[in-house]
Design an enzyme around this catalytic site. Structure first.
Site, short mmCIF file in Angstrom:
data_model
loop_
_atom_site.label_atom_id
_atom_site.label_comp_id
_atom_site.label_asym_id
_atom_site.label_seq_id
_atom_site.Cartn_x
_atom_site.Cartn_y
_atom_site.Cartn_z
N CYS A 166 7.76 -9.57 -10.87
CA CYS A 166 6.41 -9.75 -11.37
C CYS A 166 6.57 -9.52 -13.43
CB CYS A 166 5.96 -7.87 -11.38
SG CYS A 166 6.25 -7.80 -9.75
N CYS A 223 -3.91 0.76 -5.89
CA CYS A 223 -2.74 -0.69 -5.74
C CYS A 223 -3.81 -1.78 -6.64
CB CYS A 223 -2.79 -0.63 -4.74
SG CYS A 223 -1.58 0.60 -3.57
N LYS A 264 -4.70 -3.64 -12.00
CA LYS A 264 -5.52 -2.81 -11.02
C LYS A 264 -6.94 -3.98 -10.90
CE LYS A 264 -6.87 -0.61 -8.69
NZ LYS A 264 -7.60 -0.67 -7.69
N HIS A 290 -3.71 -8.99 -9.62
CA HIS A 290 -1.41 -9.88 -10.80
C HIS A 290 -1.51 -11.04 -9.19
CE1 HIS A 290 2.33 -8.37 -11.29
NE2 HIS A 290 2.36 -7.73 -9.94
#
Lengths: 388, 117
Positions: A84, A210, A331, A335
């Protein structure tokens, strides 16, 4: 000290995209060209991030492919993969290259598709994300990425008394910020009750703790200090710290300390001759709500154990004393793995130019971005500031 | 190179949980390394890890990857100076005493199992 300057920045909306990886990256890259007022012949190199295209779309050797879409065929192109933290690592290398005089002006960015547009469902994507955990000593247990951060967060809760309600406040705040970001995946507010009532993914994380699976791209143009003034709105990069920590998770002495973030932040602040107290806000890697709490302590915004209470008390909201993730963060903004690092740089650039509209942090002069990869074993922390 | 992944796996199949101990500084790890992360020494000796320990952290995975069926509990277990990541049985919490109880193989590679006593 100015190490380099960002003179162009753009991103796609984060959400669901049908276009190919190259098409999606081109949208962000052309936006960055236009923002900087440059043509492709002024770009000397491409620093490109994509984490999982080989696994998700059978698509590798992407750097020259995306370069060819945007008129850069011929220049040196390099592709980064650091889970990431993929495009933050590309950004670090780009800053170093222009600072060292290897290139004058470069394009940096990343792209990823993680939604079912790839043809992959939740189980398959959960498996692919888990490839960033240890292949031999973690994956065979069935550990997932929500699970990795759950292990870190639960120990943080055990040590410091951090609560699920405090974690939920992170989600509520980031969703609220996301409503002010036209590029955000989610544009809807939520409540602590909604977060706590959502299904559990890996305790203590509910679904609403998540970040989503997103598609998207981001790109910035980085130039050297001497050339920066020939552009309209340069924003300076004064520090980029990059550190790693031992893997697997079981070998980390204090996993919830996210030591790589502490080391990277110390480097970045030292390079910039500044400290956490001078940061107007932070964009941090809130892949899960607990990750934001740990990051807020690791970058020095709060003492250890104070990140949870600070979130619940509203200190990290836009009008708090320590704003975190005005963009909505991972969030709410979303992402798309390889695009996330440079999307944080896009947000810092817009904020420090005073161009962030409804989500503008008043009189922001300096800000920090924190982008982690894997079980936080890679972290890149960047400090940017208004050009003096 | 001291302990390899093949050695670690073969031992686990035989019911033995192996780690490495640094002959120079004494640091122990639940997984093989070529070099000690504490002191940089290469003198890493294979060591049998204790079969009893304490849950350091845990979570119950409700949304599993392909080839696994949830829910199941995963965690890290403190075994003296080393930790291992393992499947946990018995709805354990941080600090609970657990004992080594063989291995699972749900994905073509095995992982240790610890069970509440």
């Amino acid at each position: 000290m100015t190490r380099a300057s960002v003179v162009g920045a753009d991103m796609t909306t984060f959400g669901v995209h049908e276009s190919t990886l190259s098409e999606l990256f081109a949208e962000a890259a052309l936006g960055a060209y236009d923002d900087a007022g440059v043509e492709p012949d002024e770009i000397d190199a491409l620093y490109f991030g994509n984490a999982m295209g080989g696994q998700t779309e059978n698509d590798t050797h992407l750097a020259p492919a995306v370069a060819s879409q945007i008129g850069l065929a011929g220049v040196p192109c390099q592709r980064y993969e650091d889970a990431c933290a993929t495009s933050a690592n590309a950004f670090k290398n780009a800053v170093e290259a222009v600072e060292a005089g290897i290139h004058d002006t470069v394009l940096v960015g990343g792209v990823e598709r993680c939604t079912p547009e790839t043809g992959l469902g939740t189980g398959e994507m959960t498996r692919i994300f888990a490839s960033a955990s240890d292949r031999h000593y973690e994956q065979p247990t069935g550990l997932t990425f929500p699970g990795v951060f759950a292990l870190l967060t639960k120990r943080h809760m055990h040590e410091h008394g951090t609560t699920e309600e405090q974690l939920a406040h992170v989600a509520v705040k980031n969703h609220k910020n996301g409503t002010r970001n036209p590029n955000a995946h989610f544009g809807k507010e939520t409540t602590v009750e909604e977060v706590l009532d959502s299904p559990i993914v890996a305790d203590p994380f509910h679904l609403m703790d998540c970040c989503p699976f997103s598609d998207g791209a981001s790109a910035v143009i980085v130039t050297n200090d001497d050339r920066a003034d020939s552009f309209d709105k340069p924003v300076d990069v004064s520090g980029v710290g990059h550190a790693t920590d031992v893997v697997p998770l079981s070998a980390k002495p204090v996993p919830h300390a996210t030591q790589a973030a502490r080391d990277a932040a110390a480097q970045a602040y030292e390079q910039a001759g500044t400290s956490a107290d001078e940061m107007a806000f932070a964009e941090v890697h809130d892949c899960f709500t607990g990750a934001e709490v740990m990051a807020s302590e690791a970058i020095g915004f709060f003492e250890d154990g104070e990140g949870g209470p600070a979130a619940a008390e509203g200190r990290t909201e836009m009008d708090g004393d320590r704003p975190i993730n005005p963009s909505g963060g991972l969030k709410a903004k979303g992402h798309p793995i390889g695009a996330t690092g440079t999307a944080q740089i896009v947000e810092l650039t817009e904020q420090l130019r005073g161009d962030a509209d409804e989500r503008q942090i008043d009189s922001a002069e300096k800000a920090v971005a924190h982008n982690l990869g894997g079980d936080a074993a890679t972290t890149v922390v960047s400090v940017m500031e208004v050009r003096g | 190179m001291s302990l390899t992944h093949d050695d670690w796996t073969a031992a686990l199949e035989d019911g033995d949980l192996l780690g490495v101990r640094c002959g120079d500084c004494g640091a122990t790890y639940g997984t093989p390394f070529a070099v000690c992360n504490d002191c940089g020494g290469r003198n890493l000796e294979t060591t049998e890890l204790p079969e009893e320990g304490e849950v350091y952290s845990e979570t119950t995975v409700q949304v599993p990857p392909t080839s696994f069926e949830g829910p199941y509990q995963v965690g890290t277990v403190q075994l003296d100076g080393a930790r291992v990541t393992a499947r946990l049985e018995g709805d354990v919490e941080i600090g609970d005493h657990v004992v080594f109880d063989g291995a699972i193989d749900e994905s073509g590679e095995i992982a240790p199992v610890f069970r509440v006593e």
